[in-house]
Design a protein around this motif. Structure first.
Motif, PDB file in Angstrom:
ATOM      1  N   LEU A  28       6.454   7.356   8.458  1.00 15.52           N
ATOM      2  CA  LEU A  28       5.181   7.649   7.617  1.00 15.52           C
ATOM      3  C   LEU A  28       4.713   9.021   7.828  1.00 15.52           C
ATOM      4  O   LEU A  28       4.481   9.883   7.056  1.00 15.52           O
ATOM      5  CB  LEU A  28       4.022   6.668   7.632  1.00 15.52           C
ATOM      6  N   LEU A  29       4.607   9.458   9.109  1.00 13.00           N
ATOM      7  CA  LEU A  29       4.346  10.853   9.561  1.00 13.00           C
ATOM      8  C   LEU A  29       5.357  11.725   9.159  1.00 13.00           C
ATOM      9  O   LEU A  29       4.889  12.683   8.714  1.00 13.00           O
ATOM     10  CB  LEU A  29       4.084  10.922  11.112  1.00 13.00           C
ATOM     11  N   THR A  30       6.625  11.377   9.311  1.00 10.45           N
ATOM     12  CA  THR A  30       7.721  12.272   8.865  1.00 10.45           C
ATOM     13  C   THR A  30       7.561  12.657   7.463  1.00 10.45           C
ATOM     14  O   THR A  30       7.479  13.960   6.715  1.00 10.45           O
ATOM     15  CB  THR A  30       9.008  11.841   9.133  1.00 10.45           C
ATOM     16  N   LYS A  31       7.260  11.656   6.464  1.00  7.92           N
ATOM     17  CA  LYS A  31       6.972  11.830   5.049  1.00  7.92           C
ATOM     18  C   LYS A  31       5.973  12.788   4.828  1.00  7.92           C
ATOM     19  O   LYS A  31       5.706  13.556   3.919  1.00  7.92           O
ATOM     20  CB  LYS A  31       6.850  10.387   4.170  1.00  7.92           C
ATOM     21  N   ALA A  32       4.830  12.366   5.640  1.00  6.80           N
ATOM     22  CA  ALA A  32       3.645  13.319   5.384  1.00  6.80           C
ATOM     23  C   ALA A  32       3.794  14.813   5.719  1.00  6.80           C
ATOM     24  O   ALA A  32       3.441  15.554   4.812  1.00  6.80           O
ATOM     25  CB  ALA A  32       2.385  12.866   6.365  1.00  6.80           C
ATOM     26  N   ILE A  33       4.729  14.834   6.649  1.00  6.58           N
ATOM     27  CA  ILE A  33       5.146  16.610   6.980  1.00  6.58           C
ATOM     28  C   ILE A  33       5.965  17.087   5.798  1.00  6.58           C
ATOM     29  O   ILE A  33       5.643  18.156   5.714  1.00  6.58           O
ATOM     30  CB  ILE A  33       5.802  16.296   8.302  1.00  6.58           C
ATOM     31  N   GLN A  34       6.914  16.334   5.456  1.00  6.68           N
ATOM     32  CA  GLN A  34       7.628  16.784   4.339  1.00  6.68           C
ATOM     33  C   GLN A  34       6.921  17.224   3.140  1.00  6.68           C
ATOM     34  O   GLN A  34       6.902  18.117   2.498  1.00  6.68           O
ATOM     35  CB  GLN A  34       8.727  15.664   3.867  1.00  6.68           C
TER      36      GLN A  34
ATOM     37  N   MET B 126       0.749  -1.161  -0.033  1.00  6.38           N
ATOM     38  CA  MET B 126       0.037  -0.078  -0.272  1.00  6.38           C
ATOM     39  C   MET B 126       0.799   1.088   0.095  1.00  6.38           C
ATOM     40  O   MET B 126       1.913   1.416   0.829  1.00  6.38           O
ATOM     41  CB  MET B 126      -0.914   0.087   1.240  1.00  6.38           C
ATOM     42  N   LEU B 127       0.502   2.156  -0.730  1.00 10.40           N
ATOM     43  CA  LEU B 127       1.324   3.559  -0.985  1.00 10.40           C
ATOM     44  C   LEU B 127       0.568   4.385   0.201  1.00 10.40           C
ATOM     45  O   LEU B 127      -0.577   4.606   0.235  1.00 10.40           O
ATOM     46  CB  LEU B 127       1.157   3.937  -2.204  1.00 10.40           C
ATOM     47  N   PHE B 128       1.393   4.843   0.920  1.00  6.69           N
ATOM     48  CA  PHE B 128       0.937   5.783   2.150  1.00  6.69           C
ATOM     49  C   PHE B 128       0.876   7.178   1.526  1.00  6.69           C
ATOM     50  O   PHE B 128       1.931   7.666   0.674  1.00  6.69           O
ATOM     51  CB  PHE B 128       1.897   5.722   3.335  1.00  6.69           C
ATOM     52  N   ARG B 129      -0.285   7.956   1.845  1.00  6.00           N
ATOM     53  CA  ARG B 129      -0.511   9.192   1.480  1.00  6.00           C
ATOM     54  C   ARG B 129      -0.742  10.272   2.541  1.00  6.00           C
ATOM     55  O   ARG B 129      -1.122   9.839   3.599  1.00  6.00           O
ATOM     56  CB  ARG B 129      -1.643   9.311   0.632  1.00  6.00           C
ATOM     57  N   SER B 130      -0.196  11.554   2.247  1.00 10.65           N
ATOM     58  CA  SER B 130      -0.072  12.316   3.422  1.00 10.65           C
ATOM     59  C   SER B 130      -1.580  12.770   3.882  1.00 10.65           C
ATOM     60  O   SER B 130      -1.975  12.892   5.227  1.00 10.65           O
ATOM     61  CB  SER B 130       0.378  13.849   3.219  1.00 10.65           C
ATOM     62  N   SER B 131      -2.512  12.259   3.172  1.00 14.22           N
ATOM     63  CA  SER B 131      -4.146  12.641   3.505  1.00 14.22           C
ATOM     64  C   SER B 131      -4.328  11.366   4.469  1.00 14.22           C
ATOM     65  O   SER B 131      -5.406  11.694   5.068  1.00 14.22           O
ATOM     66  CB  SER B 131      -4.923  12.550   2.171  1.00 14.22           C
ATOM     67  N   ASP B 132      -3.581  10.476   4.371  1.00 12.93           N
ATOM     68  CA  ASP B 132      -4.039   9.215   5.325  1.00 12.93           C
ATOM     69  C   ASP B 132      -4.066   9.724   6.914  1.00 12.93           C
ATOM     70  O   ASP B 132      -4.502   9.295   7.611  1.00 12.93           O
ATOM     71  CB  ASP B 132      -2.936   7.877   5.038  1.00 12.93           C
ATOM     72  N   VAL B 133      -3.013  10.609   6.813  1.00  8.89           N
ATOM     73  CA  VAL B 133      -2.602  11.133   8.450  1.00  8.89           C
ATOM     74  C   VAL B 133      -4.046  11.821   8.875  1.00  8.89           C
ATOM     75  O   VAL B 133      -4.275  11.698  10.198  1.00  8.89           O
ATOM     76  CB  VAL B 133      -1.660  12.060   8.453  1.00  8.89           C
ATOM     77  N   LEU B 134      -4.799  12.380   8.110  1.00  8.95           N
ATOM     78  CA  LEU B 134      -6.119  12.958   8.793  1.00  8.95           C
ATOM     79  C   LEU B 134      -6.942  11.947   9.151  1.00  8.95           C
ATOM     80  O   LEU B 134      -7.977  12.089   9.880  1.00  8.95           O
ATOM     81  CB  LEU B 134      -6.780  13.584   7.412  1.00  8.95           C
TER      82      LEU B 134
END
Length: 83
Positions: free
Chosen positions: A58-64, A1-9
């Motif tokens: 994953l959260l670091t990637k989303a922040i970036q 699964m590819l993680f997307r920053s929108s998943d953080v929400l």
């Protein structure tokens, strides 16, 4: 699964009390995280665990990604303002 920053929400931080030692904790519910990022959940129903180290990456990637988007918006705004 590819993680997307929108998943953080979709992540829901909670405070809870552990079943075994009755200790207050802050974190996530494994069954909820499993629906968003199944790769970080292990174990069987009733004793699932979360790999918080993997979530941190994953959260670091989303922040970036969000920082990059913010920088683009700031640059566009500066251009519109004539700066």
């Amino acid at each position: 699964m590819l993680f997307r920053s929108s998943d953080v929400l979709r992540l829901r931080p909670v405070s809870y009390v552990t079943k075994d030692y009755k200790i207050s904790q802050i974190g996530f519910i494994a069954q909820e995280i499993e629906q968003v990022i199944p790769e970080v959940v292990s174990g069987e129903e009733g004793s699932k665990g979360i790999s918080y180290g993997s979530i941190t990456a994953l959260l670091t990637k989303a922040i970036q990604e969000l920082k990059s988007e913010l920088d683009s918006v700031k640059a566009e705004l500066a251009t519109l303002k004539g700066n």
